[in-house]
Design an enzyme around this catalytic site. Structure first.
Site, mmCIF file in Angstrom:
data_model
loop_
_atom_site.group_PDB
_atom_site.id
_atom_site.type_symbol
_atom_site.label_atom_id
_atom_site.label_comp_id
_atom_site.label_asym_id
_atom_site.label_seq_id
_atom_site.Cartn_x
_atom_site.Cartn_y
_atom_site.Cartn_z
ATOM 1 N N SER A 168 0.843 -1.202 0.000
ATOM 2 C CA SER A 168 0.000 0.000 0.000
ATOM 3 C C SER A 168 0.874 1.245 0.000
ATOM 4 C CB SER A 168 -0.867 0.059 1.262
ATOM 5 O OG SER A 168 -1.663 -1.071 1.395
ATOM 6 N N GLY A 169 0.303 2.348 -0.429
ATOM 7 C CA GLY A 169 1.016 3.627 -0.381
ATOM 8 C C GLY A 169 0.596 4.589 -1.485
ATOM 9 N N GLY A 170 -0.588 4.355 -2.041
ATOM 10 C CA GLY A 170 -1.086 5.195 -3.136
ATOM 11 C C GLY A 170 -1.319 6.636 -2.742
ATOM 12 N N GLU A 171 -1.505 6.871 -1.456
ATOM 13 C CA GLU A 171 -1.713 8.254 -0.992
ATOM 14 C C GLU A 171 -0.393 8.892 -0.542
ATOM 15 O OE1 GLU A 171 -4.681 7.166 -2.396
ATOM 16 O OE2 GLU A 171 -4.822 5.995 -0.569
ATOM 17 N N ASN A 255 -4.923 3.479 -7.467
ATOM 18 C CA ASN A 255 -4.936 4.817 -8.069
ATOM 19 C C ASN A 255 -3.539 5.321 -8.397
ATOM 20 O OD1 ASN A 255 -4.885 5.158 -4.953
ATOM 21 N ND2 ASN A 255 -4.160 7.122 -5.691
ATOM 22 N N ASP A 297 -10.151 8.614 -7.914
ATOM 23 C CA ASP A 297 -9.626 7.647 -6.937
ATOM 24 C C ASP A 297 -10.355 6.303 -6.987
ATOM 25 O OD1 ASP A 297 -7.872 6.756 -4.881
ATOM 26 O OD2 ASP A 297 -9.420 7.131 -3.383
ATOM 27 N N TRP A 537 -12.201 2.425 5.634
ATOM 28 C CA TRP A 537 -12.485 3.793 5.190
ATOM 29 C C TRP A 537 -13.868 4.253 5.637
ATOM 30 C CZ3 TRP A 537 -11.679 5.995 -0.464
ATOM 31 C CH2 TRP A 537 -11.612 7.399 -0.375
HETATM 32 O O1 LIG Z 1 -3.746 3.397 -2.655
HETATM 33 C C1 LIG Z 1 -3.488 2.730 -1.654
HETATM 34 O O2 LIG Z 1 -2.346 2.331 -1.362
HETATM 35 C C2 LIG Z 1 -4.628 2.374 -0.763
HETATM 36 C C3 LIG Z 1 -4.452 1.494 0.299
HETATM 37 C C4 LIG Z 1 -5.573 1.120 1.093
HETATM 38 C C5 LIG Z 1 -5.279 0.141 2.158
HETATM 39 O O3 LIG Z 1 -4.137 -0.352 2.165
HETATM 40 O O4 LIG Z 1 -6.107 -0.200 2.990
HETATM 41 C C6 LIG Z 1 -6.854 1.652 0.768
HETATM 42 C C7 LIG Z 1 -6.915 2.524 -0.339
HETATM 43 N N1 LIG Z 1 -5.831 2.877 -1.065
HETATM 44 C C8 LIG Z 1 -8.171 3.071 -0.790
HETATM 45 O O5 LIG Z 1 -8.204 3.826 -1.771
HETATM 46 C C9 LIG Z 1 -9.376 2.706 -0.130
HETATM 47 O O6 LIG Z 1 -10.475 3.104 -0.541
HETATM 48 C C10 LIG Z 1 -9.299 1.851 0.986
HETATM 49 C C11 LIG Z 1 -10.306 1.359 1.811
HETATM 50 C C12 LIG Z 1 -9.685 0.587 2.727
HETATM 51 C C13 LIG Z 1 -10.302 -0.161 3.820
HETATM 52 O O7 LIG Z 1 -9.653 -1.095 4.307
HETATM 53 O O8 LIG Z 1 -11.446 0.159 4.216
HETATM 54 N N2 LIG Z 1 -8.345 0.590 2.502
HETATM 55 C C14 LIG Z 1 -8.074 1.342 1.428
#
Ligand SMILES: O=C(O)c1cc(C(=O)O)c2c(n1)C(=O)C(=O)c1cc(C(=O)O)[nH]c1-2
Length: 579
Positions: A168-171, A255, A297, A537
């Site tokens: 993970s790390g898109g943000e 994303n 996104d 989320w």
């Molecule tokens: O771009 C990323 O790296 C990333 C990681 C994660 C994550 O690792 O949980 C989420 C998201 N994006 C994301 O966009 C998202 O809607 C999301 C929901 C959740 C969750 O567990 O409820 N994780 C993530």
């Protein structure tokens, strides 16, 4: 992997989060069926000791259950033959200060079992192999750099002599990847990035195809400006599938970074893409980008469900995927040919349809509605009324498929948003988001924020739809007893008839459910289990104690009302029929 295949073949056990390699989340157990499910009672409970979002499900191998928690990622082995006594507990040492807080809570989607080991991927990106009998560490390996914003929430997939791992790390602008480690030693075998030069992506310009054509040399680089691919996201935090016959691993990338589309001109390949990679070498056989140049996104990471069904008059190996962007896709999983792309929620409005005309220049691309294009509206302009919201018509909550009905059972979100992109600069390890959102229930609808639907993947049609007050953030389980189970954010576990969607039973657990319902058998008796613990989320507002609807990444919004229904928790509840 032979031990995994053996576990999959035994419906008393659950050795993978996805139940099987095909991600069907279908159990052959049928003692609990649509006639007697109304009699389910609590058999036993277990508190995990952690009060955050509990995603994923426990595993059962033989007579031992393995329960995981969100950060700090504790693992418990429970003896199912002796009152769920704790056989061992593993608690990793992780430095919380180095772990980037991902958009969406400190969740973990669970463990996997292979060859007498329990595999865990921690929040600090350490992958660990534990001895299933003792909990002792066999090996551990660092998969990413938290100082640059890398973290982990996903489960792993053991395939043959390897374990496949995302990140993970898109943000945070991480250049995300998928990696295969040796199951015995933890040694890195191959790594394929989501974007960059061909040798980094493990793309063969002549052999890797997209929509039937070879992708060509350095196809990804041409879709990014300058070095932007180096901070390009495309993270790999979702679910993985495997077809042993084709020897292909399937998953989706997330994303492109940042959320501000103006800052990264081009298609941003291969973010938002379904990938089919050779399990031994990692080389991509085919790719399909669902949302080129994302402006909303709509991470493409949701599960790929592998089925064999008749389509266009012939039996085909299929892959069905419910994307965040609101389209349910069915492809031929051998060739990557696109067969079906239809909206699985009628409120989806950002695109009119996916262009299915093979002769057209926009073949395979969504046809974007100008008014909902945050690219066209530009920076510092609030684009209103976009459906679905950034968390999509479906997020991580996995769907199930029953071969008895040939239907997919899909937990969905029914949420729209206003999206305002703004300029950001990249600083390693700092959030690289570039948009503000607000999210609210889809207007002119049933007033709620979710639906639990049955989907016909061959015809691309909703069969039935059960409205829910909040997004259904829990995974589904289909069973041979003609029952489908799921959980709700208020904390209910529900059982419905797989043909009609009729509610057959429900029970309110101590906290909102974002985990996945599982089933197993012990001493000849079937049990159903689920983790409660609101978060992720949709529930992060509650988890973080936020009540301001504009706080966080637009996370709270319409979910603020959740605090009237449930509270933080961390509990496993196991149900059975009376003796
Ligand atoms: O771009 C990323 O790296 C990333 C990681 C994660 C994550 O690792 O949980 C989420 C998201 N994006 C994301 O966009 C998202 O809607 C999301 C929901 C959740 C969750 O567990 O409820 N994780 C993530």
């Amino acid at each position: 992997n032979e031990s995994v295949l053996k576990g999959i073949a035994n419906p008393a056990e659950q050795v993978l989060q996805t139940v099987d390699y095909a991600n069907t989340r279908f159990s052959k157990l049928d003692q609990i069926n649509k006639d007697n499910v109304k009699n389910l009672q609590v058999a036993w409970t277990f508190s995990t000791g952690v009060l955050r979002g509990h995603e994923g499900a426990p595993l059962v191998v033989g007579n031992v259950m393995y329960v995981h928690t969100p950060f700090p990622n504790i693992v418990y082995a429970l003896d199912l033959d002796h009152d769920a006594k704790i056989l061992w507990k593993y608690e990793p040492k992780q430095d919380p200060s180095v772990i980037p807080v991902m958009c969406c809570d400190t969740v973990n989607r669970g463990l996997a079992y292979a060859d007498g080991t329990i595999l865990l991927h921690q929040a600090d990106t350490t992958v660990v192999s534990l001895d299933a009998k003792t909990g002792k560490v066999n090996w551990s390996v660092k998969n990413g750099d938290p100082a640059k914003g890398a973290t982990n929430t996903a489960t792993v997939l053991p395939v043959k002599d390897k374990v496949i791992v995302g990140i993970s790390g898109g943000e945070f602008g991480v250049q995300c990847h998928v990696t295969a480690y040796d199951l015995k030693t933890g040694k890195l075998v191959w790594r394929g990035y989501s974007e960059g030069p061909d040798d980094q992506m493990l793309v063969d310009p002549e052999k890797t195809t997209e929509l039937g054509k070879p992708v060509g040399k350095d196809s990804s680089l041409k879709t990014w400006e300058g070095d932007q691919w180096k901070t390009g996201g495309g993270c790999t935090w979702g679910w993985y599938s495997y077809d042993p016959k084709l020897n292909l691993v399937y998953y989706g990338s997330g994303n492109p970074s940042t959320w501000n589309p103006k800052q990264r001109p081009g298609d941003n390949k291969y973010s938002m893409t379904i990938w089919a990679r050779n399990a031994d070498t990692g080389v991509a056989k085919w790719v399909y980008q669902m949302t080129p140049h994302d402006e909303w996104d709509f991470d493409g990471i949701n599960e790929m469900i592998l089925t064999d069904q008749k389509i266009d008059g012939k039996e085909q190996p299929l892959l069905t995927h419910f994307d965040r962007n609101g389209f349910g896709y069915t492809l031929n999983r051998e060739t990557g040919a696109l067969l079906v792309a239809e909206k699985f929620d009628p409120v989806v409005n950002w695109a009119t349809k996916v262009d299915m005309d093979k002769g057209s220049k926009t073949y395979g691309r969504p046809l974007v509605v100008a008014k909902y294009s945050t690219e066209q509206n530009g920076e510092d302009v609030n684009s209103k009324g976009i459906c679905p919201a950034a968390l999509g018509t479906k997020d991580q909550q996995p769907a199930a498929f029953s071969p008895k009905t040939n239907l997919f059972y899909v937990p969905t979100n029914h949420v729209c948003m206003d999206y305002e992109p703004f300029r950001v600069t990249y600083t390693p390890g700092q959030p690289y988001v570039g948009a503000t959102l607000s999210m609210y229930p889809a207007p002119n609808s049933h007033g709620g924020m979710g639906n639990f639907i049955a989907w016909d993947g061959v015809n691309g049609k909703i069969k039935w739809s059960n409205p829910e007050q909040f997004s259904v953030w829990s995974g589904a389980l289909a069973t041979a007893g003609d029952v489908v189970f799921y959980g709700t954010l208020e904390g209910y576990i529900k059982a419905v008839d797989d043909k009609t969607g009729k509610e057959l039973w429900k029970f309110k657990t101590p906290s909102g459910i974002i985990g996945n319902v599982m089933t197993y058998q012990n001493k000849g008796k079937q049990y159903v289990g689920v983790l409660s613990g609101v978060g992720g989320w949709a529930g992060i507002g509650l988890a973080a104690g936020l009540t301001d609807p504009n706080a966080g990444l637009g996370a709270v919004g319409g979910y603020a009302a959740l605090s009237q229904y449930t509270n933080l928790g961390g509990q496993l509840t196991v149900f059975a029929l009376p003796n």
